[in-house]
Structure formats: C-alpha cells, structure tokens
Scaffold this motif. Structure first.
Motif, PDB file in Angstrom:
ATOM      1  N   ILE A   1      -5.529   4.795  -8.045  1.00  0.00           N
ATOM      2  CA  ILE A   1      -5.893   6.119  -8.542  1.00  0.00           C
ATOM      3  C   ILE A   1      -5.629   7.189  -7.485  1.00  0.00           C
ATOM      4  N   ASP A   2      -6.026   6.949  -6.247  1.00  0.00           N
ATOM      5  CA  ASP A   2      -5.902   7.955  -5.196  1.00  0.00           C
ATOM      6  C   ASP A   2      -4.548   7.963  -4.502  1.00  0.00           C
ATOM      7  N   LYS A   3      -3.971   6.791  -4.288  1.00  0.00           N
ATOM      8  CA  LYS A   3      -2.737   6.695  -3.513  1.00  0.00           C
ATOM      9  C   LYS A   3      -1.481   6.909  -4.339  1.00  0.00           C
ATOM     10  N   LYS A   4      -1.627   7.055  -5.654  1.00  0.00           N
ATOM     11  CA  LYS A   4      -0.483   7.237  -6.553  1.00  0.00           C
ATOM     12  C   LYS A   4       0.520   6.088  -6.428  1.00  0.00           C
ATOM     13  N   LEU A   5       0.002   4.895  -6.207  1.00  0.00           N
ATOM     14  CA  LEU A   5       0.815   3.694  -6.068  1.00  0.00           C
ATOM     15  C   LEU A   5       0.753   2.913  -7.372  1.00  0.00           C
ATOM     16  N   GLU A   6       1.893   2.382  -7.813  1.00  0.00           N
ATOM     17  CA  GLU A   6       1.942   1.579  -9.031  1.00  0.00           C
ATOM     18  C   GLU A   6       2.895   0.413  -8.795  1.00  0.00           C
ATOM     19  N   ILE A   7       2.380  -0.824  -8.959  1.00  0.00           N
ATOM     20  CA  ILE A   7       3.198  -2.014  -8.730  1.00  0.00           C
ATOM     21  C   ILE A   7       2.942  -3.030  -9.828  1.00  0.00           C
ATOM     22  N   GLU A   8       3.897  -3.938 -10.015  1.00  0.00           N
ATOM     23  CA  GLU A   8       3.712  -5.069 -10.919  1.00  0.00           C
ATOM     24  C   GLU A   8       3.516  -6.319 -10.077  1.00  0.00           C
ATOM     25  N   VAL A   9       2.529  -7.129 -10.480  1.00  0.00           N
ATOM     26  CA  VAL A   9       2.117  -8.293  -9.692  1.00  0.00           C
ATOM     27  C   VAL A   9       1.890  -9.472 -10.633  1.00  0.00           C
ATOM     28  N   PRO A  10       2.329 -10.669 -10.250  1.00  0.00           N
ATOM     29  CA  PRO A  10       1.967 -11.858 -11.041  1.00  0.00           C
ATOM     30  C   PRO A  10       0.439 -12.016 -11.043  1.00  0.00           C
ATOM     31  N   ARG A  11      -0.106 -12.411 -12.179  1.00  0.00           N
ATOM     32  CA  ARG A  11      -1.560 -12.559 -12.276  1.00  0.00           C
ATOM     33  C   ARG A  11      -2.100 -13.485 -11.200  1.00  0.00           C
ATOM     34  N   SER A  12      -1.342 -14.494 -10.833  1.00  0.00           N
ATOM     35  CA  SER A  12      -1.807 -15.459  -9.834  1.00  0.00           C
ATOM     36  C   SER A  12      -1.956 -14.833  -8.446  1.00  0.00           C
ATOM     37  N   GLU A  13      -1.329 -13.682  -8.202  1.00  0.00           N
ATOM     38  CA  GLU A  13      -1.384 -13.021  -6.896  1.00  0.00           C
ATOM     39  C   GLU A  13      -2.210 -11.738  -6.916  1.00  0.00           C
ATOM     40  N   LEU A  14      -2.863 -11.456  -8.046  1.00  0.00           N
ATOM     41  CA  LEU A  14      -3.543 -10.177  -8.226  1.00  0.00           C
ATOM     42  C   LEU A  14      -4.662  -9.949  -7.221  1.00  0.00           C
ATOM     43  N   ALA A  15      -5.572 -10.907  -7.059  1.00  0.00           N
ATOM     44  CA  ALA A  15      -6.709 -10.730  -6.149  1.00  0.00           C
ATOM     45  C   ALA A  15      -6.227 -10.482  -4.726  1.00  0.00           C
ATOM     46  N   GLU A  16      -5.273 -11.262  -4.272  1.00  0.00           N
ATOM     47  CA  GLU A  16      -4.739 -11.093  -2.912  1.00  0.00           C
ATOM     48  C   GLU A  16      -4.087  -9.725  -2.746  1.00  0.00           C
ATOM     49  N   GLU A  17      -3.326  -9.318  -3.739  1.00  0.00           N
ATOM     50  CA  GLU A  17      -2.645  -8.019  -3.667  1.00  0.00           C
ATOM     51  C   GLU A  17      -3.653  -6.862  -3.661  1.00  0.00           C
ATOM     52  N   LEU A  18      -4.704  -6.955  -4.448  1.00  0.00           N
ATOM     53  CA  LEU A  18      -5.731  -5.899  -4.439  1.00  0.00           C
ATOM     54  C   LEU A  18      -6.415  -5.823  -3.075  1.00  0.00           C
ATOM     55  N   HIS A  19      -6.693  -6.973  -2.491  1.00  0.00           N
ATOM     56  CA  HIS A  19      -7.279  -6.986  -1.140  1.00  0.00           C
ATOM     57  C   HIS A  19      -6.326  -6.320  -0.149  1.00  0.00           C
ATOM     58  N   ASN A  20      -5.032  -6.626  -0.245  1.00  0.00           N
ATOM     59  CA  ASN A  20      -4.039  -6.037   0.676  1.00  0.00           C
ATOM     60  C   ASN A  20      -3.924  -4.528   0.502  1.00  0.00           C
ATOM     61  N   ILE A  21      -3.902  -4.059  -0.720  1.00  0.00           N
ATOM     62  CA  ILE A  21      -3.761  -2.641  -0.987  1.00  0.00           C
ATOM     63  C   ILE A  21      -5.000  -1.869  -0.530  1.00  0.00           C
ATOM     64  N   ALA A  22      -6.166  -2.466  -0.720  1.00  0.00           N
ATOM     65  CA  ALA A  22      -7.421  -1.789  -0.402  1.00  0.00           C
ATOM     66  C   ALA A  22      -7.635  -1.606   1.095  1.00  0.00           C
ATOM     67  N   THR A  23      -6.968  -2.408   1.909  1.00  0.00           N
ATOM     68  CA  THR A  23      -7.190  -2.308   3.354  1.00  0.00           C
ATOM     69  C   THR A  23      -6.142  -1.490   4.040  1.00  0.00           C
TER      70      THR A  23
ATOM     71  N   ARG B   1       7.353 -10.159 -20.170  1.00  0.00           N
ATOM     72  CA  ARG B   1       6.776 -10.188 -18.831  1.00  0.00           C
ATOM     73  C   ARG B   1       5.319 -10.643 -18.842  1.00  0.00           C
ATOM     74  N   TYR B   2       4.928 -11.455 -19.819  1.00  0.00           N
ATOM     75  CA  TYR B   2       3.550 -11.940 -19.894  1.00  0.00           C
ATOM     76  C   TYR B   2       3.226 -12.723 -18.624  1.00  0.00           C
ATOM     77  N   GLY B   3       2.046 -12.508 -18.093  1.00  0.00           N
ATOM     78  CA  GLY B   3       1.683 -13.140 -16.835  1.00  0.00           C
ATOM     79  C   GLY B   3       1.838 -12.187 -15.664  1.00  0.00           C
ATOM     80  N   VAL B   4       2.412 -11.021 -15.917  1.00  0.00           N
ATOM     81  CA  VAL B   4       2.561  -9.994 -14.892  1.00  0.00           C
ATOM     82  C   VAL B   4       1.692  -8.813 -15.301  1.00  0.00           C
ATOM     83  N   VAL B   5       0.937  -8.295 -14.353  1.00  0.00           N
ATOM     84  CA  VAL B   5       0.083  -7.140 -14.622  1.00  0.00           C
ATOM     85  C   VAL B   5       0.554  -5.966 -13.782  1.00  0.00           C
TER      86      VAL B   5
END
Length: 93
Positions: free
Chosen positions: A71-93, A62-66
């Motif tokens: 920490i607070d929401k107890k959420l854990e997901i796997e995301v392609p590295r190419s979508e990481l920044a967008e996904e972090l922005h989505n989760i944070a809002t 699964r190289y290329g997936v992070v």
C-alpha cells in the motif's frame, strides 16, 4: 486477502492459514469478487501494509500465483503461493 473470482473462500482461507502459521496477521475479504480499489481502501482504513490478490484459477492459467501489493511502497509483484509468507517477511523488512 481478496479474490476477483467467485467461490474462492476456501483458497483465501488456505492462504490465510499459511500466513497465520508464519506469524503474519491476516484480514480476509469475505465477498467473492472484490475490486483492487475496495481491497486497497479497506487496507488503508485498517492500517494493513499489503494486500494479497487471489485470481480465479482460469485467469491466464496462473492459478497458484498470487499478486502482492504494498500500500505505501507502491510495489506490486506476483509470487507463488508456496513462497508468499517468506516474500511478505522480506518485503516488510
């Protein structure tokens, strides 16, 4: 950003640069192999809301997936590295 595989510093820095370019502050665990408990504790101490786990490239093919863990929401997901920044922005809002 931490890894569970040896010799992953270059990959961690690549991901860090991508996140910095997207306006996301980043802390990189320099140790080659860190545990999720170590990364979580460090994030709590530094008030970091998410940890990003880079796996060794041979880890289940699964190289290329992070893995992103909130920490607070107890959420854990796997995301392609190419979508990481967008996904972090989505989760944070």
């Amino acid at each position: 950003i931490y890894s569970s595989g040896a010799d992953m510093l270059f990959e961690k820095l690549e991901v860090a640069k991508c996140l910095w370019d997207a306006g996301i502050k980043v802390d990189v665990v320099r140790e080659d192999i860190a545990t999720v408990d170590f990364a979580t504790q460090r994030a709590r101490i530094k008030a970091i809301p998410f940890i990003v786990h880079l796996k060794d490239q041979t880890s289940r093919g699964r190289y290329g997936v992070v893995k992103v863990k909130s920490i607070d929401k107890k959420l854990e997901i796997e995301v392609p590295r190419s979508e990481l920044a967008e996904e972090l922005h989505n989760i944070a809002t």
